[in-house]
Design a protein around this motif. Structure first.
Motif, mmCIF file in Angstrom:
data_model
loop_
_atom_site.group_PDB
_atom_site.id
_atom_site.type_symbol
_atom_site.label_atom_id
_atom_site.label_comp_id
_atom_site.label_asym_id
_atom_site.label_seq_id
_atom_site.Cartn_x
_atom_site.Cartn_y
_atom_site.Cartn_z
ATOM 1 N N ARG A 1 0.824 -1.206 0.000
ATOM 2 C CA ARG A 1 0.000 0.000 0.000
ATOM 3 C C ARG A 1 0.862 1.261 0.000
ATOM 4 N NH1 ARG A 1 -2.960 -4.000 2.118
ATOM 5 N NH2 ARG A 1 -5.241 -3.935 1.857
ATOM 6 N N MET A 2 1.988 1.205 0.691
ATOM 7 C CA MET A 2 2.911 2.336 0.690
ATOM 8 C C MET A 2 3.431 2.604 -0.720
ATOM 9 S SD MET A 2 5.099 1.652 4.191
ATOM 10 C CE MET A 2 6.039 3.167 4.063
ATOM 11 N N VAL A 3 3.725 1.549 -1.450
ATOM 12 C CA VAL A 3 4.197 1.702 -2.830
ATOM 13 C C VAL A 3 3.121 2.389 -3.670
ATOM 14 C CG1 VAL A 3 4.859 0.461 -4.928
ATOM 15 C CG2 VAL A 3 5.791 -0.247 -2.716
ATOM 16 N N ASP A 4 1.867 1.927 -3.540
ATOM 17 C CA ASP A 4 0.769 2.528 -4.300
ATOM 18 C C ASP A 4 0.587 3.999 -3.941
ATOM 19 O OD1 ASP A 4 0.241 0.181 -5.613
ATOM 20 O OD2 ASP A 4 -1.280 -0.476 -4.186
ATOM 21 N N MET A 5 0.592 4.291 -2.645
ATOM 22 C CA MET A 5 0.377 5.656 -2.191
ATOM 23 C C MET A 5 1.531 6.558 -2.616
ATOM 24 S SD MET A 5 -1.696 7.625 -0.364
ATOM 25 C CE MET A 5 -2.554 6.730 0.934
ATOM 26 N N ALA A 6 2.761 6.073 -2.434
ATOM 27 C CA ALA A 6 3.931 6.871 -2.806
ATOM 28 C C ALA A 6 3.925 7.186 -4.299
ATOM 29 C CB ALA A 6 5.216 6.140 -2.426
ATOM 30 N N GLY A 7 3.584 6.186 -5.105
ATOM 31 C CA GLY A 7 3.540 6.413 -6.546
ATOM 32 C C GLY A 7 2.457 7.382 -6.957
ATOM 33 N N ALA A 8 1.265 7.283 -6.334
ATOM 34 C CA ALA A 8 0.160 8.166 -6.684
ATOM 35 C C ALA A 8 0.454 9.604 -6.303
ATOM 36 C CB ALA A 8 -1.117 7.687 -6.001
ATOM 37 N N ILE A 9 0.980 9.811 -5.084
ATOM 38 C CA ILE A 9 1.278 11.171 -4.633
ATOM 39 C C ILE A 9 2.391 11.777 -5.478
ATOM 40 C CG2 ILE A 9 2.206 12.522 -2.719
ATOM 41 C CD1 ILE A 9 0.734 10.687 -0.819
ATOM 42 N N THR A 10 3.430 11.006 -5.739
ATOM 43 C CA THR A 10 4.542 11.526 -6.542
ATOM 44 C C THR A 10 4.081 11.870 -7.946
ATOM 45 O OG1 THR A 10 6.128 10.198 -5.275
ATOM 46 C CG2 THR A 10 6.857 11.027 -7.410
ATOM 47 N N THR A 11 3.278 11.004 -8.539
ATOM 48 C CA THR A 11 2.779 11.259 -9.884
ATOM 49 C C THR A 11 1.991 12.555 -9.947
ATOM 50 O OG1 THR A 11 2.701 8.897 -10.400
ATOM 51 C CG2 THR A 11 1.337 10.347 -11.737
ATOM 52 N N LEU A 12 1.163 12.788 -8.914
ATOM 53 C CA LEU A 12 0.366 14.015 -8.876
ATOM 54 C C LEU A 12 1.250 15.246 -8.748
ATOM 55 C CD1 LEU A 12 -2.414 15.381 -8.707
ATOM 56 C CD2 LEU A 12 -2.283 15.083 -6.231
ATOM 57 N N ILE A 13 2.229 15.188 -7.839
ATOM 58 C CA ILE A 13 3.115 16.341 -7.639
ATOM 59 C C ILE A 13 3.901 16.638 -8.914
ATOM 60 C CG2 ILE A 13 5.158 17.150 -6.382
ATOM 61 C CD1 ILE A 13 4.115 15.591 -3.951
ATOM 62 N N VAL A 14 4.398 15.589 -9.562
ATOM 63 C CA VAL A 14 5.165 15.774 -10.795
ATOM 64 C C VAL A 14 4.274 16.333 -11.896
ATOM 65 C CG1 VAL A 14 6.378 14.532 -12.636
ATOM 66 C CG2 VAL A 14 6.909 14.047 -10.237
ATOM 67 N N ARG A 15 3.038 15.843 -11.961
ATOM 68 C CA ARG A 15 2.120 16.322 -12.991
ATOM 69 C C ARG A 15 1.796 17.803 -12.800
ATOM 70 N NH1 ARG A 15 -3.911 14.357 -12.715
ATOM 71 N NH2 ARG A 15 -3.920 16.102 -11.233
ATOM 72 N N PRO B 1 8.984 17.446 -11.890
ATOM 73 C CA PRO B 1 9.809 16.540 -11.084
ATOM 74 C C PRO B 1 10.751 17.265 -10.137
ATOM 75 C CG PRO B 1 10.555 16.569 -13.373
ATOM 76 C CD PRO B 1 9.253 17.301 -13.338
ATOM 77 N N GLU B 2 11.184 18.481 -10.520
ATOM 78 C CA GLU B 2 12.091 19.223 -9.646
ATOM 79 C C GLU B 2 11.434 19.526 -8.304
ATOM 80 O OE1 GLU B 2 11.492 19.973 -12.780
ATOM 81 O OE2 GLU B 2 13.434 19.588 -13.767
ATOM 82 N N GLU B 3 10.119 19.787 -8.336
ATOM 83 C CA GLU B 3 9.405 20.056 -7.087
ATOM 84 C C GLU B 3 9.401 18.833 -6.188
ATOM 85 O OE1 GLU B 3 7.217 21.806 -4.032
ATOM 86 O OE2 GLU B 3 8.428 22.650 -5.670
ATOM 87 N N MET B 4 9.277 17.652 -6.762
ATOM 88 C CA MET B 4 9.316 16.436 -5.946
ATOM 89 C C MET B 4 10.689 16.275 -5.302
ATOM 90 S SD MET B 4 7.497 14.030 -4.786
ATOM 91 C CE MET B 4 7.831 12.603 -3.771
ATOM 92 N N LEU B 5 11.749 16.603 -6.047
ATOM 93 C CA LEU B 5 13.089 16.521 -5.466
ATOM 94 C C LEU B 5 13.235 17.513 -4.320
ATOM 95 C CD1 LEU B 5 15.417 16.152 -8.596
ATOM 96 C CD2 LEU B 5 14.337 14.373 -7.204
ATOM 97 N N ARG B 6 12.678 18.717 -4.486
ATOM 98 C CA ARG B 6 12.750 19.711 -3.414
ATOM 99 C C ARG B 6 12.060 19.186 -2.154
ATOM 100 N NH1 ARG B 6 10.746 23.178 -7.713
ATOM 101 N NH2 ARG B 6 12.537 24.078 -8.823
#
Length: 385
Positions: A23-37, A41-46
């Motif tokens: 579930r952590m993998v699913d959640m991490a991927g969904a949140i990261t995808t949204l932030i990047v979208r 991607p630079e914002e996710m690194l920040r």
């Protein structure tokens, strides 16, 4: 701009159960995808380079809110999510814990070959970040986790790495972010968050550029000359001084008293081992401290010996200031170092809630994540009342 942050976490044993980790993998991927979208991607690194956002991220994913395992588990979930979401994630995740951390160069090269990115600067950044926290800042924490994040086709990156101190039963997490990298070796810290300071050897302190120059100068000198000059010191006698990196002797010390803050003293230096280090550095002729730090085989003991020699011979003091500072995102529940900034806290929580609400995840995971946030908020309010 370069930023580097630190967090202190108690060492806990155990691991995330399989049902939670997936579930952590699913959640991490969904949140990261949204932030990047939405923000790139630079914002996710920040955000990953911010220790407080990273900690909140771990809470949202459902892991233990304050243990050392949040670092390895969150990074592991992001690495698995990157495999699953691929280009939608927008970032590459390399490295990990223990033996996996030593495979970071292979991970970087593999990803760069696939995406047509020049791997050399990224490999250098990964190696130097580890060298700084593992050797140039000697704070008693042994690195065992190194995770390197970067954006495909670009040279933007961040590092999340962690060291442990088994005696204190604490871990220290280091965050790096490089959008511009003027220097790896002159005060690369933006914020360091922890609950304690200690006496360290800090070779990247901004106020000790003269000491870094002196260390590099010692490394370039012929070994026989250095051993000749420090021979009396190793025997506990007086030491002749240089007035500069290549000046003649100045005068003998009337009274040599070394500072107690060094964990290694001149009497602990073995001439044979020191000569081996000096031969190695003399052959390389590093022009500055960064080149010396990046050289293979130059570890904590070699740097500490060179630092001690440079401090005494060139009268260029080393820094023993812990880069950790009492710096908190929202304050503390007991008013130390200051009262909780509830407005800022609520704004950050709302940003996380909105991120989860918009993420393309199932209702169950979303409800569990919001419940975790609500529980965390309630606990804080009860403690602060």
């Amino acid at each position: 701009m370069t930023s580097r942050s630190t967090a202190h976490l108690p060492l806990h044993s155990g691991s995330a159960p399989a049902w939670l980790f997936q579930r952590m993998v699913d959640m991490a991927g969904a949140i990261t995808t949204l932030i990047v979208r939405d923000s790139g991607p630079e914002e996710m690194l920040r955000r990953l380079s911010d220790p407080f956002w990273f900690q909140a991220f771990g809470c949202v994913l459902g892991f233990d809110w304050h243990s050392s395992g949040v670092t390895t588990t969150v990074c592991g979930a992001l690495k698995e999510a990157a495999k699953r979401y691929r280009s939608d994630m927008g970032i590459i995740v390399c490295g990990g814990k223990g033996a996996t951390s030593r495979k970071t160069p292979q991970d970087i090269c593999r990803a760069c070959d696939q995406g047509g990115t020049d791997a050399a600067p990224l490999l250098y950044a990964s190696r130097l970040a580890a060298k700084v926290d593992g050797a140039a800042v000697q704070d008693g924490y042994q690195l065992y986790h190194h995770c390197f994040f970067f954006t495909p086709g670009k040279q933007t990156w961040c590092v999340v790495q962690q060291g442990l101190n088994p005696e204190l039963r604490y871990a220290r997490r280091y965050h790096w972010l490089a959008e511009q990298m003027p220097s790896f070796v002159a005060e690369p810290h933006a914020a360091v968050a922890c609950d304690q300071r200690q006496n360290v050897l800090n070779l990247v302190a901004g106020e000790t550029e003269a000491h870094r120059q002196a260390v590099a100068a010692v490394a370039r000198e012929h070994p026989e000359r250095v051993l000749r000059e420090i021979g009396p010191l190793l025997q506990g006698d007086h030491l002749p001084l240089f007035d500069g990196p290549r000046a003649e002797r100045k005068r003998p010390l009337d009274n040599l008293q070394l500072p107690a803050r060094h964990t290694i003293g001149t009497r602990d230096i073995k001439p044979a081992a020191l000569k081996k280090v000096l031969l190695q550095t003399y052959e390389r002729q590093a022009q500055d401290f960064e080149q010396l730090l990046g050289a293979p085989g130059i570890g904590p003991m070699a740097l500490r010996s060179l630092s001690l020699i440079a401090e005494v011979i060139y009268q260029a003091p080393a820094s023993h200031r812990d880069p950790a500072a009492y710096s908190f995102a929202h304050g503390g529940k007991d008013g130390h170092p200051y009262a909780v900034n509830q407005q800022l806290y609520d704004a950050n929580l709302e940003r996380l809630r909105e991120t989860i609400r918009l993420a393309k995840i199932g209702y169950t995971q979303k409800a569990e994540a919001l419940r975790s946030l609500a529980h965390f908020t309630a606990r804080l309010c009860d403690s602060n009342s």
